[in-house]
Enzyme design. Structure first.
Site, PDB file in Angstrom:
ATOM      1  N   HIS A 421      69.274  20.257 -12.916  1.00 17.08           N
ATOM      2  CA  HIS A 421      70.278  21.276 -13.225  1.00 17.08           C
ATOM      3  C   HIS A 421      71.694  20.727 -13.080  1.00 17.08           C
ATOM      4  O   HIS A 421      72.551  20.918 -13.950  1.00 17.08           O
ATOM      5  CB  HIS A 421      70.084  22.493 -12.303  1.00 17.08           C
ATOM      6  CG  HIS A 421      71.126  23.556 -12.513  1.00 17.08           C
ATOM      7  ND1 HIS A 421      72.303  23.595 -11.776  1.00 17.08           N
ATOM      8  CD2 HIS A 421      71.192  24.580 -13.386  1.00 17.08           C
ATOM      9  CE1 HIS A 421      73.032  24.613 -12.182  1.00 17.08           C
ATOM     10  NE2 HIS A 421      72.387  25.236 -13.155  1.00 17.08           N
ATOM     11  N   CYS A 752      81.032 -17.418 -28.669  1.00 14.65           N
ATOM     12  CA  CYS A 752      81.088 -16.295 -27.734  1.00 14.65           C
ATOM     13  C   CYS A 752      82.195 -16.569 -26.722  1.00 14.65           C
ATOM     14  O   CYS A 752      82.154 -17.557 -26.008  1.00 14.65           O
ATOM     15  CB  CYS A 752      79.752 -16.086 -27.033  1.00 14.65           C
ATOM     16  SG  CYS A 752      78.948 -17.569 -26.412  1.00 14.65           S
TER      17      CYS A 752
END
Length: 796
Positions: A421, A752
Site C-alpha cells: 500500500h 567507451c
C-alpha cells in the site's frame, strides 16, 4: 430479464463494460472468465450482486435519509468523521434483506457450492464500488474484503458488512477528495470460490516495472498465506521479474530477478467457522525459501502478458496459489495508473554530491531525492500529530493513512515490498518512498534531519542530515538522429531499467566486475574451493549467501547471469557488450574469500589482470564460472543479443589462449551467433590491430587505459592530472590508426568514455575518423548525441 433488473449475475455473464452495474473489480473478473479462460487464465468461479440490489437494500431500509443526514452533520462540523462513519455503518449492518435479494444471493451460493462439489463452500466476499478503478480514481482498496466465509447465515451477514464498508472513515474521506457524491456511489459484492492460499501463497503482480515504467517486464511479489499482507505491506515479499518478449519460447527461462523476501508472517484462517483470519510467524524454512518455483513464476508472467494484451494496457493484478491443488488463480485485474501515464518525453536525473552517513536502506520507490525532518508515527490513531511537509516514518500503512500521506514530502516504512500500500500510494502521489527497511522506526527519531534517496536504483538510502544534490531535466523529445551509433555504459543492474526510454543503439559496455562486486560479493575461486578455505569468518558469510544452493558455484553463475540479464533486457534485441571481469588483484582480494587467491603486486594496474587471468591455473576455474554465466544468459534465458568482450589482451597469442578456454566452456566464437570483442586499450592492440582483427569481431577503445599507457601517465595521479589528456596527439594517433586498421580488416570499432560528452571537438574527431559507435554514461547520452549530430553535420 435484462442485466439491469437482476440482483445477482454470474461472472461469466459479465464484461468490462458493466462497471456501473457491478463495479470495476467484478466487471474485470467477469471479463476474464468470459474472454480469457480459453487462453489459460484461471479465475475462481463466482457471482456478483448488482448496484441495483445495493440501492434496493438502502431504499428498503430507508437508509438514504440516514446517510444524507449524517453527511450534513459531518459537513457542518456537528459530528466527527469517526462518529459519522460509525453511525452509518451500524445502520446498514442492522438492515434487513429484501426477500428477493436474499433469495437470489442464497440461490447463487447454493449453486456455486454444487458447481464446486461442496455442501457449504468457503468463499471470499469482496467489495466492488461502482466508482472504483476509474481512470481518475485509482486508489482501490477503500472497501473491505472478507475471506473464508462459510454458510448461508455467515454469507448474508458478511454481505451487509461489505455494504457498510462503503462508509468506512477512509472511504468517506476518499470520496470527498475525489469529488464523488456519497449517494451516487453504489456497491457490488463479489462472492468467489475461496482459494486455499492460506496453505499456499499469494501476492500482487504488474505487467510493467512499477519504478521505471519499463514495459517489457512483469513484476511479481509473493508471500506465504493469504494475500492481504502483501497488499498492506505487512511483510517483505519475494520479488521476481520476468522479461516478456522471450516468454513465447517455452524452452527459455527469462527470469531477470529473484529476490527472497523476509516474509516475516503469514495470514491464515482463524477458525473452522470462517470469516476470520489471523497472522502467525513463518518458519525459518519459509523465510529462507521462495514462494514460487521458476515454472510457477513463468506461468504467472505468461498470464500477466495475456491479460495485458487483452486489455490493451499495463495491468495491476492479484494472484493466489491453492495449497491443496497447486493451481494458480488470478483473483483481480485492473489498469495500472501511474507509470503507464508517465511523461515519456522527459527524465529527471538526480546527482547526489555530498551526504552524511547511511542510516538505513530499503526498497526504493520513485526515482527522486528529498530532504527534510522526520515525523515518526507508529499508530494510525496518532496521525493528527503529523507535521505537513515532513518525512513520514512508520511501520506500515493502509488506506487510513492516505490523508497524511498526501501531506508528506517522502515516506519510509519498516515493512512492505514494491506492491505494498505504501509503495502504490507513494507512486500515485509522486512521492519518493523507501519501504521494507526493517528498522526505520527504531533507528530514526522525530524532527531528525535526513535525506531520502531513491535515485540510485532498486536500493533506497536514508542519509543523516541534509545532503547536497542536483536535479537535471533530460528532454527526450528532440534527441537528434545520428549515423554514428550512440550506446550506453551500464554497470548497475538495479538502475538499468531507469534508462530504457533513452533512444540508444544498445549497451556498449556492461562491466561484469560491478555485478560481481555488488551482487555476487564472493571471489569465484572461494566458491570452487570452499571446503579448503581457512578464513572462517569469510567462510561463514559465504555459507549464508549460498545457503539455497547445493553447489556453491551455481550461486556465482546464477547471480551473475541474472544481474547481467537486467542490462541485456533494457536494450534487447540491440547488442549488449559484456566485458568479462577486469578487477585488478588488489580489487579481487577484497571480495569474500579473495585474499587466499590473489598475489600482492606493486603495480596491479599493469599486472595480473584481464586476459592473462583467464587461461592461468590461478584463475581458470573462476573464469569458467564467468563463461557459464554468459552461456546461461544467452542460451537458457534467451538474451542472444549479448556480445562478449575481453579486456587487457596483450597479444594475439594471448587472445588464442583465451578463445580456446572460452570454447572449452561452451562459448565458441561464431557458434549460436556469439560475437567476441576485444578492448583496444594497450598500444599493442593498435600496433598489431590486423592480427587481433582476425581473432575478434570488433574493438572497443578504452580511452582511459589507452591514454595512460600511451603517455605513461597514471590516470589516478592528482599530481599528473594536467598531463593526462585523451586529446593528446599521440593518443589521437592511436585511436585513428586503430579505426583505420580495424576497418581494413573488416572489424568494427567503438569507444567507451566520457570525452565525447565533455569535449565536442573530441566527438568531432571520432566522427571524422569513422568510429562506428560511441558508448557513454546515460546522464551524458543526450549531450553526446547533440555533439555527434553537429560533428556529422559539419563533416558533410
Amino acid at each position: 430479464m435484462s442485466k439491469a433488473n437482476k440482483n445477482v449475475i454470474w461472472f461469466e455473464d459479465l464484461s468490462r463494460g458493466d462497471v456501473a452495474l457491478v463495479g470495476g473489480k467484478n466487471s474485470s473478473l467477469g471479463e476474464m472468465v468470459q474472454q480469457l479462460a480459453s487462453k489459460g487464465i484461471d479465475v475462481p468461479p463466482g457471482f456478483a450482486t448488482t448496484s441495483d440490489a445495493f440501492r434496493a437494500f438502502i431504499k428498503a431500509n430507508n437508509l438514504n435519509h440516514v446517510i444524507a443526514d449524517a453527511m450534513r452533520l459531518l459537513e457542518s462540523g456537528k459530528r466527527t468523521l469517526a462518529q459519522t462513519g460509525k453511525a452509518v455503518r451500524a445502520a446498514i449492518a442492522d438492515g434487513d434483506w429484501p426477500e428477493d435479494i436474499r433469495a437470489a444471493i442464497l440461490s447463487a451460493y447454493r449453486e456455486l457450492s454444487e458447481r464446486t462439489g461442496n455442501t457449504e463452500l468457503s468463499v471470499a466476499v469482496r467489495s466492488s464500488a461502482t466508482a472504483e478503478d476509474l481512470p481518475d480514481a485509482s486508489f482501490a482498496g477503500q472497501q473491505e474484503t472478507f475471506l473464508n466465509v462459510r454458510g448461508e447465515a455467515a454469507l448474508l451477514s458478511t454481505c451487509r458488512r461489505c455494504y457498510a464498508s462503503l462508509f468506512t472513515d477512509r472511504a468517506i474521506t476518499y470520496r470527498k477528495i475525489q469529488g464523488f457524491d456519497h449517494n451516487q456511489v453504489a456497491l457490488s459484492i463479489g462472492v468467489q470460490l475461496m482459494v486455499r492460499s492460506d496453505i499456499g501463497g499469494s501476492g500482487v503482480m504488474f505487467s510493467i516495472d512499477t519504478e521505471s515504467g519499463f514495459d517489457k517486464v512483469v513484476l511479481i511479489n509473493a508471500a506465504w498465506g493469504l494475500g492481504e499482507n502483501v497488499v498492506q505491506g505487512a511483510v517483505t515479499p519475494d520479488e521476481y521479474e520476468v522479461f516478456k518478449p522471450l516468454l513465447g519460447n517455452p524452452a527459455l527461462k527469462p527470469i531477470v530477478e529473484k529476490t527472497c523476501g523476509a516474509k516475516e508472517i503469514k495470514m491464515i484462517y482463524a477458525g473452522s467457522e470462517g470469516g476470520e483470519t489471523r497472522n502467525v510467524p513463518t518458519s525459518k524454512a519459509e523465510r529462507g525459501s521462495y514462494v514460487l518455483s521458476d515454472e510457477e513464476i513463468l506461468n504467472l508472467a505468461r498470464q500477466a502478458a495475456t491479460i495485458e494484451k487483452h486489455y490493451g494496457q499495463a495491468m495491476d493484478m492479484e494472484w493466489a496459489k491453492d495449497g491443496e491443488t497447486g493451481k494458480l488463480y488470478i483473483v483481480q485485474a485492473r489498469p495500472e495508473t501511474v507509470q503507464s501515464r508517465a511523461d515519456v518525453t522527459a527524465l529527471k536525473n538526480y546527482t547526489i554530491k555530498k551526504t552524511g552517513k547511511t542510516l538505513i536502506t530499503g526498497l526504493s520507490v520513485g526515482a527522486a531525492v528529498k530532504a527534510g525532518r522526520v515525523c515518526l508515527i507508529e499508530n494510525v490513531k496518532d496521525i493528527d500529530s503529523f507535521v505537513d511537509g515532513s518525512i513520514l516514518v512508520t511501520s506500515t500503512t493502509d488506506p487510513d493513512w492516505v490523508p497524511i500521506m498526501k501531506r508528506a514530502a517522502a515516506i519510509v516504512t519498516d515493512h512492505g515490498g514494491r506492491t505494498s500500500h505504501a509503495a502504490i500510494v507513494s507512486r500515485e502521489l509522486g512521492l519518493p518512498a523507501i519501504v521494507g527497511t526493517g528498522n526505520a522506526t527504531h533507528v530514526l527519531h522525530d524532527e531528525q534531519e535526513v535525506t531520502i534517496s531513491c535515485a540510485g536504483g532498486e536500493e533506497g538510502y536514508v542519509y543523516e542530515g541534509i545532503a547536497e544534490y542536483e536535479v537535471e531535466d533530460v528532454r527526450l523529445d528532440h534527441v537528434p538522429e545520428t549515423k554514428t551509433r550512440i550506446m550506453l555504459n551500464l554497470a548497475d543492474p538495479s538502475a538499468a531499467f531507469r534508462w530504457w526510454r533513452l533512444p540508444s543503439d544498445g549497451v556498449g559496455l556492461a562491466r561484469m566486475e560491478f555485478v560481481v562486486n555488488s551482487a555476487v560479493q564472493v571471489h569465484p575461486m572461494a566458491l570452487v574451493h570452499f571446503d579448503t578455505l581457512r578464513d572462517e569468518e569469510a567462510k561463514a558469510e559465504i555459507a549464508e549467501l549460498t545457503r539455497r544452493y547445493d553447489n556453491k558455484s551455481d550461486y556465482f553463475v546464477e547471480t551473475l547471469a541474472r544481474g547481467l540479464s537486467r542490462i541485456a533486457a533494457v536494450a534487447y534485441p540491440k547488442p549488449v557488450i559484456v566485458r568479462m571481469s577486469d578487477f585488478k588483484t588488489n580489487e579481487y582480494a577484497e571480495l569474500l574469500g579473495g585474499r587466499a587467491f590473489e598475489p600482492k603486486e606493486e603495480n596491479p594496474m599493469i599486472g595480473f589482470r584481464g586476459a592473462s587471468r583467464y587461461y592461468s591455473d590461478n584463475y581458470r576455474d573462476g573464469f569458467a564460472l564467468e563463461c557459464k554465466a554468459i552461456k546461461m544468459l544467452r542460451e537458457e534465458m534467451g538474451f542472444d543479443n549479448v556480445v562478449v568482450m575481453i579486456p587487457f589482451c596483450r597479444s594475439p597469442d594471448e587472445a588464442d589462449k583465451v578463445l580456446a578456454v572460452m570454447a572449452e566452456n561452451g562459448l565458441a566464437r561464431g557458434e549460436n551467433g556469439l560475437q567476441v570483442y576485444v578492448m583496444g586499450e594497450i598500444p599493442s592492440n593498435v600496433i598489431r590491430a590486423a592480427e587481433f582483427a582476425t581473432r575478434f569481431d570488433g574493438f572497443s577503445i578504452g580511452s582511459n587505459d589507452l591514454t595512460q599507457l600511451t603517455l605513461g601517465v597514471d590516470r589516478d595521479s592528482g599530481e599528473l592530472a594536467d598531463l593526462f589528456s585523451e586529446a593528446d596527439p599521440a593518443v589521437i594517433w592511436m585511436i585513428e590508426t586503430l579505426i583505420e586498421r580495424a576497418h581494413a580488416a573488416g572489424a568494427k570499432v567503438g569507444l567507451c568514455g566520457q570525452a565525447p560528452s565533455n569535449n565536442p571537438a573530441f566527438a568531432k574527431l571520432l566522427v571524422q575518423a569513422g568510429i562506428d559507435t560511441i558508448s557513454v554514461t546515460p546522464d551524458s547520452f543526450v549531450a553526446v548525441k547533440e555533439n555527434v549530430a553537429e560533428a556529422e553535420k559539419s563533416a558533410k
